[in-house]
Design a protein around this motif. Structure first.
Motif, PDB file in Angstrom:
ATOM      1  N   GLU A   2       3.239   7.255  10.350  1.00 13.32           N
ATOM      2  CA  GLU A   2       3.902   6.273  11.191  1.00 13.32           C
ATOM      3  C   GLU A   2       5.330   6.051  10.703  1.00 13.32           C
ATOM      4  O   GLU A   2       5.585   5.935   9.516  1.00 13.32           O
ATOM      5  N   ARG A   3       6.274   5.983  11.670  1.00 17.32           N
ATOM      6  CA  ARG A   3       7.664   5.718  11.326  1.00 17.32           C
ATOM      7  C   ARG A   3       7.921   4.224  11.372  1.00 17.32           C
ATOM      8  O   ARG A   3       7.407   3.513  12.228  1.00 17.32           O
ATOM      9  N   ARG A   4       8.686   3.727  10.417  1.00 15.26           N
ATOM     10  CA  ARG A   4       9.025   2.316  10.427  1.00 15.26           C
ATOM     11  C   ARG A   4       9.854   1.978  11.672  1.00 15.26           C
ATOM     12  O   ARG A   4      10.754   2.716  12.067  1.00 15.26           O
ATOM     13  N   VAL A   5       9.533   0.862  12.272  1.00 17.88           N
ATOM     14  CA  VAL A   5      10.328   0.377  13.401  1.00 17.88           C
ATOM     15  C   VAL A   5      11.654  -0.141  12.865  1.00 17.88           C
ATOM     16  O   VAL A   5      11.688  -0.906  11.893  1.00 17.88           O
ATOM     17  N   ILE A 113      -5.467  -4.060   6.209  1.00 21.00           N
ATOM     18  CA  ILE A 113      -4.660  -2.960   6.763  1.00 21.00           C
ATOM     19  C   ILE A 113      -3.454  -3.510   7.516  1.00 21.00           C
ATOM     20  O   ILE A 113      -2.334  -2.982   7.413  1.00 21.00           O
ATOM     21  N   ALA A 114      -3.651  -4.580   8.284  1.00 19.47           N
ATOM     22  CA  ALA A 114      -2.532  -5.207   8.997  1.00 19.47           C
ATOM     23  C   ALA A 114      -1.487  -5.724   8.006  1.00 19.47           C
ATOM     24  O   ALA A 114      -0.273  -5.654   8.269  1.00 19.47           O
ATOM     25  N   LEU A 115      -1.950  -6.235   6.883  1.00 18.32           N
ATOM     26  CA  LEU A 115      -1.031  -6.730   5.855  1.00 18.32           C
ATOM     27  C   LEU A 115      -0.196  -5.591   5.289  1.00 18.32           C
ATOM     28  O   LEU A 115       1.022  -5.736   5.106  1.00 18.32           O
ATOM     29  N   TYR A 116      -0.828  -4.446   5.022  1.00 18.92           N
ATOM     30  CA  TYR A 116      -0.070  -3.302   4.523  1.00 18.92           C
ATOM     31  C   TYR A 116       1.008  -2.911   5.520  1.00 18.92           C
ATOM     32  O   TYR A 116       2.145  -2.605   5.138  1.00 18.92           O
ATOM     33  N   ARG A 117       0.669  -2.883   6.790  1.00 19.06           N
ATOM     34  CA  ARG A 117       1.646  -2.500   7.818  1.00 19.06           C
ATOM     35  C   ARG A 117       2.837  -3.467   7.819  1.00 19.06           C
ATOM     36  O   ARG A 117       3.988  -3.050   7.885  1.00 19.06           O
ATOM     37  N   LEU A 143      -2.858   3.910   5.125  1.00 19.48           N
ATOM     38  CA  LEU A 143      -1.697   3.981   4.235  1.00 19.48           C
ATOM     39  C   LEU A 143      -1.039   5.356   4.297  1.00 19.48           C
ATOM     40  O   LEU A 143       0.181   5.474   4.190  1.00 19.48           O
ATOM     41  N   SER A 144      -1.850   6.387   4.465  1.00 19.45           N
ATOM     42  CA  SER A 144      -1.303   7.735   4.598  1.00 19.45           C
ATOM     43  C   SER A 144      -0.436   7.846   5.846  1.00 19.45           C
ATOM     44  O   SER A 144       0.650   8.436   5.816  1.00 19.45           O
ATOM     45  N   ARG A 145      -0.914   7.269   6.962  1.00 19.45           N
ATOM     46  CA  ARG A 145      -0.117   7.292   8.193  1.00 19.45           C
ATOM     47  C   ARG A 145       1.186   6.530   8.031  1.00 19.45           C
ATOM     48  O   ARG A 145       2.223   6.922   8.566  1.00 19.45           O
ATOM     49  N   LEU A 146       1.144   5.429   7.310  1.00 21.36           N
ATOM     50  CA  LEU A 146       2.351   4.635   7.086  1.00 21.36           C
ATOM     51  C   LEU A 146       3.343   5.356   6.179  1.00 21.36           C
ATOM     52  O   LEU A 146       4.552   5.098   6.240  1.00 21.36           O
ATOM     53  N   GLY A 147       2.845   6.240   5.325  1.00 24.25           N
ATOM     54  CA  GLY A 147       3.708   6.869   4.335  1.00 24.25           C
ATOM     55  C   GLY A 147       3.972   5.955   3.154  1.00 24.25           C
ATOM     56  O   GLY A 147       4.954   6.115   2.428  1.00 24.25           O
ATOM     57  N   PRO A 161      -4.924  11.503  -0.178  1.00 25.80           N
ATOM     58  CA  PRO A 161      -3.706  12.136  -0.686  1.00 25.80           C
ATOM     59  C   PRO A 161      -3.086  11.393  -1.873  1.00 25.80           C
ATOM     60  O   PRO A 161      -2.053  11.828  -2.392  1.00 25.80           O
ATOM     61  N   PHE A 162      -3.688  10.297  -2.295  1.00 26.31           N
ATOM     62  CA  PHE A 162      -3.073   9.449  -3.304  1.00 26.31           C
ATOM     63  C   PHE A 162      -3.583   9.769  -4.712  1.00 26.31           C
ATOM     64  O   PHE A 162      -4.733  10.190  -4.879  1.00 26.31           O
ATOM     65  N   PRO A 163      -2.752   9.553  -5.731  1.00 25.49           N
ATOM     66  CA  PRO A 163      -3.249   9.694  -7.098  1.00 25.49           C
ATOM     67  C   PRO A 163      -4.293   8.627  -7.389  1.00 25.49           C
ATOM     68  O   PRO A 163      -4.258   7.522  -6.835  1.00 25.49           O
TER      69      PRO A 163
END
Length: 341
Positions: A2-5, A113-117, A143-147, A161-163
Motif C-alpha cells: 500500500e502506498r501512503r496517501v 491493524i487499523a492502528l498500524y495503518r 504490515l507487509s502491504r503497508l511496507g 517477510p519480517f525478521p
C-alpha cells in the motif's frame, strides 16, 4: 504494498492545489469555507492524516518512534510481569538512541491493524514490534502491504517477510517432558494456550513428539485461554478423570498457580501425588508454596534483542532473524520423586 496517501492525493480528489490543502487542513486563511469542507471530506475519504515526519522536516522536533500494539485479549486485565520485562528490555536499548516506544492496547486484531495503518500514514512511527503472533496472522500480511518495518516476536516460520526474534520453546518443552518421564511419570498432561497461537503450536508439537518418542501412552493436552480461570478449569477436568495425570506442564505461571490450588481442593499433595511445571519463571513461581518448577527465560534480554533487531532493520533496510536462546528447566518444590506404580 500500500502506498501512503499524500497531500497531492487529497488535492487531486478535491480538485484543488496542494497549497490549498495545506491551508485548509492547517486551519489557515486563504480558502473559502466551501473549499475547506471539500478538502476535509476528501482527506477523510482517503484516510489521510498529517505526517508528523514531514512536519519534523519542516522544522519541528525529529520523530523517531517504535510502535508496539497489544490486543486486550493478550494481556487480560493488565500487563503481566513477562510483558513488563519485555517492554523494559526494548526501552533500555531505545534509550541509547533518540528513540521512544509508543505502547497501545487495542481491543482486537482489527483495531490493531487499523492502528498500524494510521501510525504509518501519519508517519507517527518508524517501525513496530509484533507479539503473540499466530498461524496465518492477518497482521503480518497487513504490515507487509503497508511496507511498514516490523520485527516479529515469533518463530521465523510465522514471521512472513519480517525478521524474527524467537526462543527454542520446542527444545525446552522436550526437556521438561523428559525430566518428568525420568521421575517415573507416564501420564503427563499439557495445559496450553489457544491452538492458533504460534508459541502454543511450537510447544504442543514438541510435547506430542516427545511423548510419542518416550511411548507415554497416558500423555494428553488441553487447550485454554491462558487465564487463571482457564487453568483451574482444565486442571479440575484432568484430575477428575479416571486415569488422572500424575504430572502437568502449564503454558504460563498463573495457570500453574491455579493448578496448585485445585490440587489442594481435591486432596492431592504437590509434589507427592502430582508434579507441576510452569512456563515463565516469574516471581509468582518463586513465592508460591511449594515453589513452582519452571521453564526459565529472560524476557528483558529478549526485549533487548527485539529492539536491536528493529533498529538494525531501520538503519540498513534488512536484519537477520535471531534466537534469544532456549528456556532452561529449573526444578523446585512442585516436582518430586517418581509416582508409585
Amino acid at each position: 504494498m500500500e502506498r501512503r496517501v499524500t497531500i497531492r492525493d487529497v488535492a487531486a480528489r478535491a480538485g484543488v492545489s496542494a497549497g490549498a490543502v495545506s491551508l485548509a487542513l492547517n486551519d489557515r486563511p486563504g480558502v473559502s469555507e466551501a473549499t475547506r469542507r471539500r478538502i476535509t471530506e476528501a482527506a477523510r475519504e482517503l484516510g489521510w492524516s498529517p505526517s508528523l515526519a514531514a512536519r519534523a522536516l519542516a522544522g519541528g522536533p525529529r520523530v523517531h518512534t517504535v510502535g508496539m500494539a497489544i490486543t486486550r485479549g493478550a494481556v487480560g486485565v493488565g500487563l503481566d510481569s513477562v510483558h513488563m520485562a519485555l517492554i523494559g528490555g526494548i526501552e533500555s536499548v531505545l534509550a541509547d538512541r533518540p528513540c521512544a516506544l509508543l505502547l497501545h492496547v487495542a481491543p482486537d486484531l482489527d483495531a490493531e491493524i487499523a492502528l498500524y495503518r494510521q501510525w504509518w500514514q501519519s508517519g507517527r512511527v518508524n517501525g513496530t514490534v509484533l507479539i503473540a503472533v499466530s498461524a496465518d496472522d492477518p497482521r503480518v500480511a497487513a504490515l507487509s502491504r503497508l511496507g511498514m518495518p516490523a520485527v516479529a516476536l515469533a518463530h521465523p516460520a510465522l514471521a512472513g517477510p519480517f525478521p524474527a526474534v524467537w526462543s527454542d520453546d520446542a527444545a525446552a518443552t522436550a526437556e521438561a517432558v523428559r525430566y518428568l518421564a525420568m521421575l517415573g511419570h507416564r501420564r503427563i498432561a499439557h495445559v496450553s494456550g489457544p491452538g492458533t497461537l504460534g508459541r502454543t503450536l511450537q510447544r504442543a508439537r514438541a510435547f506430542e513428539d516427545t511423548a510419542a518418542e518416550l511411548r507415554l501412552d497416558g500423555a494428553r493436552a488441553v487447550r485454554t485461554d491462558l487465564s487463571a480461570h482457564g487453568g483451574a478449569a482444565a486442571t479440575r477436568s484432568l484430575l477428575a478423570s479416571a486415569d488422572r495425570p500424575t504430572a502437568v506442564l502449564y503454558d504460563n505461571d498463573v495457570m500453574a498457580v491455579a493448578g496448585i490450588a485445585v490440587a489442594a481442593e481435591t486432596g492431592l499433595r504437590v509434589p507427592a501425588d502430582l508434579s507441576l511445571v510452569a512456563w515463565d519463571d516469574s516471581d509468582l513461581c518463586r513465592i508460591t508454596r511449594p515453589a513452582l518448577s519452571a521453564l526459565s527465560h529472560d524476557p528483558f534480554a529478549t526485549g533487548e534483542q527485539v529492539a536491536r533487531c528493529l533498529l538494525e532493520l531501520l538503519d540498513n533496510g534488512t536484519a537477520p532473524s535471531r534466537t534469544s536462546g532456549t528456556p532452561v528447566l529449573v526444578p523446585r518444590g512442585t516436582t518430586g520423586p517418581a509416582p508409585a506404580p
